[in-house]
Scaffold this motif. Sequence first.
Motif, PDB file in Angstrom:
ATOM      1  N   TYR A  99      78.556  39.757  42.355  1.00 66.50           N
ATOM      2  CA  TYR A  99      79.740  39.186  42.990  1.00 66.50           C
ATOM      3  C   TYR A  99      79.965  39.793  44.371  1.00 66.50           C
ATOM      4  CZ  TYR A  99      81.181  37.219  38.464  1.00 66.50           C
ATOM      5  OH  TYR A  99      81.232  36.511  37.292  1.00 66.50           O
ATOM      6  N   PHE A 134      87.187  41.529  43.935  1.00 64.28           N
ATOM      7  CA  PHE A 134      86.142  41.387  42.916  1.00 64.28           C
ATOM      8  C   PHE A 134      85.719  42.750  42.385  1.00 64.28           C
ATOM      9  CE2 PHE A 134      85.479  36.988  44.350  1.00 64.28           C
ATOM     10  CZ  PHE A 134      85.212  36.357  43.144  1.00 64.28           C
ATOM     11  N   VAL A 157      90.761  36.456  40.157  1.00 63.68           N
ATOM     12  CA  VAL A 157      89.311  36.415  39.885  1.00 63.68           C
ATOM     13  C   VAL A 157      88.925  37.134  38.595  1.00 63.68           C
ATOM     14  CG1 VAL A 157      88.751  36.249  42.331  1.00 63.68           C
ATOM     15  CG2 VAL A 157      88.726  38.494  41.217  1.00 63.68           C
ATOM     16  N   GLY A 200      82.630  33.404  38.563  1.00 60.54           N
ATOM     17  CA  GLY A 200      82.793  34.270  39.730  1.00 60.54           C
ATOM     18  C   GLY A 200      82.106  33.744  40.964  1.00 60.54           C
ATOM     19  N   SER A 214      86.540  35.896  35.983  1.00 63.45           N
ATOM     20  CA  SER A 214      85.081  35.916  36.106  1.00 63.45           C
ATOM     21  C   SER A 214      84.457  37.132  35.441  1.00 63.45           C
ATOM     22  CB  SER A 214      84.646  35.819  37.572  1.00 63.45           C
ATOM     23  OG  SER A 214      85.570  36.391  38.416  1.00 63.45           O
ATOM     24  N   LEU A 248      85.187  30.353  41.881  1.00 62.81           N
ATOM     25  CA  LEU A 248      86.361  30.991  42.456  1.00 62.81           C
ATOM     26  C   LEU A 248      86.313  31.446  43.916  1.00 62.81           C
ATOM     27  CD1 LEU A 248      87.708  33.044  39.458  1.00 62.81           C
ATOM     28  CD2 LEU A 248      88.860  31.176  40.635  1.00 62.81           C
ATOM     29  N   ALA A 278      89.843  32.094  45.950  1.00 59.55           N
ATOM     30  CA  ALA A 278      90.263  33.481  46.090  1.00 59.55           C
ATOM     31  C   ALA A 278      90.273  33.905  47.557  1.00 59.55           C
ATOM     32  CB  ALA A 278      89.346  34.385  45.265  1.00 59.55           C
TER      33      ALA A 278
END
Lengths: 146, 754
Positions: free
Chosen positions: B241, B47, B202, B27, B205, B31, B35
């Motif tokens: 995140y 997220f 995502v 995460g 993650s 990414l 993302a």
Amino acid sequence: MSSSHNDTPTDILEHVLLPVATEDDALATATALKPYEPEQVTVLHVVEKGEGVPDKTPVAQSEEVAAESYAAVRTVFPDADDHTAYSRNVVEAIFDAADEVGASAIAYRSRGGGRLMQFLSGDLSLKLVTNAAIPVIALPRADSDE
Amino acid sequence: MSDDELAKDLGLVSAMTIGIGTMIGAGIFVLPGVAANAAGPVVVVSFVVGGLIAMVNALSVSELGTAMPKAGGGYYYINKSLGPLFGSIAGMGDWMGLAFASAFYCIGFGQYLAVFVPLPEVAFLNPIQIGALIAGAIFVAVNYIGAKETGGVQTVIVFILLSILTVFAVAGFFAFDYATLAGADGLAPFGTGAILPATALVFVSFLGYAKIATVAEELKNPGRNLPIAIIGSVGIVTVIYAILVSMMLGVVPWPELSQDAPVAQAAQLAFPESIGPIGGVAAGAAAVMTVGALLATASSANASILASARINFAMGRDKIVTNWLNEIHPNYATPYRSILVTGGLIIVFIAFLGRDIEVLAKAASVLHLIVYALLNVGLIVFRETDAPEYDPDFTVPLYPITPILGAVLSLGLVAFMDSIEIALSAGFVLVAVVWYFVYARGKTTQKGVLSDYISDREEQLPDQVVNAADAVAPNGAGGPTIMVALANPRTESALITLASALAQHEDGRVLATHIATVPDQTALETAAANRDRIDATSESLLDTAKADAEAFDVPIETKTILSHRGIEEVFDAARTNHADTVVMGYGGTQFAGGRAEGTLDELAHDLPCDFLVLDGQDLDLSDVLVPTAGGLSSDLSAAVAKALEETFGVAVSLLHVVDPGEEESGRQFMYEWAAEHGLSDAELRIETGDIEATIERLGRDYSLVIVGATERGLLSRIVRGSLVFDVIETLDTPVLLAERPSSRSLRERLFGRE
């Protein structure tokens, strides 16, 4: 488990602790010990634990291996007791088990392997013979296998 | 049991770090750039949405995990609840999902490695793929050898990561500029419609939490620690995140955020060039972040490879994959084949799909999401069918909304994936279904709670449902059930050998029961409290039985039954377990326990199934003698002899004792009888004289004599100890008594159940 004759055994083969790793190893080890006719045998399998990290092998799987190994030893010594230990440190677990069951000696069969292999798997033989409080019997390796 | 306790050595912190350690690598370090490039600054919302979906599923996983703290996680719950067809899909999904995820983590590792070390381009592989392949090979090798990390390494890595990220967050806070975050085109430059597709990207993650469930059997106090670790780690990473991705996007404008090494880039900008006299701070921070990224992706990949071996093991235990895969390495004590196969898949995925990290990430997510959807359905099945063994310590709030929501959200998110990942995953599901019907269906004996539920209510449910359930039900258990009543460890091996030979011959299964008799004076509850001791004996007995039966490659189940009654319990157990044959020792029939003879007599007169009673401890089968005069029970002796002949290649001799002068008709009878029972190749012996004396005289030269009960109630006579069957007492050769109840219909008979 069953015996407690801890006080200086006169006969080294009175109660032999037999650490084994796998079914094949168990059978070979037991067969190698057989000719010396030990009085009592306790077979030990140490389940290697991560102690803080996930184990390299699922516990239930290790326990299956243990059960198979015990069965293999019993084909040679039908009356053998069994003992399963869980530890990160295999050699220490062997010593603890020897103490717990009151073994007179530890009999094992080196699983061979080159220097690299021994190094990678921690050279248990060396640790076993250098740190033991009771006699350690190194069983002969039959050259036919492996 | 104390052994159980010893096997549990993971505390709450360890469990939590497994979850966080696996998730955080993807995460934060891999990414954000990709993302953000797809959705703009609203990717932070993506997220958070991903975190919420993961949380709903985390609740379900927690409930299932506390009910069944077993290796295998998602696969195990689904196989138990929905049966082996869905179990195969889940196992394959979990396994491939982990392989894709590992490939993804390796690529992430390669991306940061490429920042440090110049890597070459080889053939069709770009430098990042080369780095990933090297990493993949190392992780596989480490797991193959099983090199032990020192106890706290995982924990230390996670704490280092968390501290690095905290420092990073603080530095970022000062460098944060809302104008940078908002960017030139606003927070949602691609519209809010881009949020969910980015969530799909995502979601990878958040895959780590389920790995805690795959090691549930190693957790201390799983009832408490499992839910806390799973739910806690999802909560913690979601917050991390949200904060860190917002911060990165406030430091580096989203279109410029690196697709390969976003954290290193953001750190370079977030930290001041120098603090006082110390220069190169920013570059140093970027380097530290890169090391952190390498650690994080490495631990993620490592945990995934470890988890996949557990899924293989659980599938092998249920015979959905061959146990060849789960062979333990003789020196390293690791499931090396499973690791190598998984490693091979990872390498293939990196080499052929590794150019596009999105494909790997999404394929991993789709497969996991399918598993999550099934797992939520499984949870509902457990609850609705009131499965007696289902007793979770943690229950999801708002049942049934939570699992329904979990299933819907999981499948809903799949819809936002691209067609290539969906096609890849559909391909694996298809492979799993084909695999089930071609291979696993004939091997596995595990039926799901769902199919038990359906077959118990055949009358009340529509035919279509019942037929559908039958159509996919495993047929590995189609053969007869051979129940072994064990009491004495000395006879265990002989009894199991006999039972296994029968089971193998008829494609049946063995049910080994240890009936632990408790004196009448002891209440069963008290005995249950003393269970540890009984369990220890029982367990070692049944474990040996298991190992013995497995040598024959027949499915075996084991059971311990606490009872005041001895032999009666054998009858009961045979009935309740639908046994087709009971194998027991002669000694086992003796412990009548002072019961009224009348009831016993009645019991033994009305046998629930075929009975085989062995007198003797050691079986060394080379040849068997089967005396016969025809009749139901000698049909059973013939069937046993046939099974032994085929399994062990023993030589069978048939004996028929006739009155002098009737040898010719006797021979004729014998000849037909042998042909009828498929024993034409057996030696036929016709003798005259007293039956018992003849059996005794000839029996000496055989390794086993199988005697069919010539009249009803032979067993009841043995039970009462009033047997006047001298052969058993006088013959040194082991004797197997066979009695088949006459009341059963032909169809019901042991070897002709179909």
